[in-house]
Scaffold this active site. Sequence first.
Site, PDB file in Angstrom:
ATOM      1  CB  SER A  36       1.989  32.641  -6.359  1.00 13.64           C
ATOM      2  OG  SER A  36       3.460  32.225  -6.458  1.00 13.64           O
ATOM      3  CE1 TYR A  78       3.205  37.200  -3.285  1.00 21.40           C
ATOM      4  CE2 TYR A  78       4.239  34.908  -3.988  1.00 21.40           C
ATOM      5  CZ  TYR A  78       3.153  36.120  -4.140  1.00 21.40           C
ATOM      6  OH  TYR A  78       2.633  35.942  -5.184  1.00 21.40           O
TER       7      TYR A  78
END
Length: 274
Positions: free
Chosen positions: A147, A160
């Site tokens: 990501s 995350y």
Amino acid sequence: DTWDWAGEACLSVLNFWWVVTVASLWLLLSAATVSFQIVLWGRTEKCLKETTEEIRQMGTECHYFICDVGNREEVYQTAKAVREKVGDITILVNNAAVVHGKSLMDSDDDALLKSQHINTLGQFWTTKAFLPRMLELQNGHIVCLNSVLALSAIPGAIDYCTSKASAFAFMESLTLGLLDCPGVSATTVLPFHTSTEMFQGMRVRFPKLFPPLKPETVARRTVEAVQLNQALLLLPWTMHILIILKSILPQAALEEIHRFSGTYTCMNTFKGRT
């Protein structure tokens, strides 16, 4: 050098397998237009079963195994079962991830550990399980669906962002370590927010300027990157500007950009699932 997917499958279809650590239908359906076989890993049998059936209906052979990639011993045991039932793995796609969408002080300790075990350490275990044989065969590719938050963190997703930054460093080191290993390569994909249930509810201030990526787009570009042996892929291309700005602007300016763009509060409306 490029990776000839179709040619590889035609030469030895039994030795050409793709392990995916989550039942991500969008990635597989895009890739399944090429003739090869697929193995799915995941924790939810219902999703695995449905995905496997859909892929089989497209004429591609597919198997699934239930496995929690955050559990080291389970990964090694499942990898052994795959080799016994299927054979050698030549492409490994690490795509398993969870996000809890909370600040550090609001996060449960077990939830924080879960994120690190699945998002980061899981890649250590799956890579250790399959890379040795790839090196012996001089034929393999490790793919990490990461990501852009690995490079630019946001509030409200501290677990995350941390895990993705760790996974990025893991792949960067791994990719460099494979430079002198003929036939084996690695690709890291860093997409912007993708329109899946995972980050449902996340809002930025200018959605038309920064629209979420379509899963099919990420899938297609990932396949193309693997075919070209591309080490790093940022999606969309405008994310390169973000990286340049982070390297030249002072922290105060970056903070104002976060506030103006809405990334500072984008997780306030988060409703995604872990």
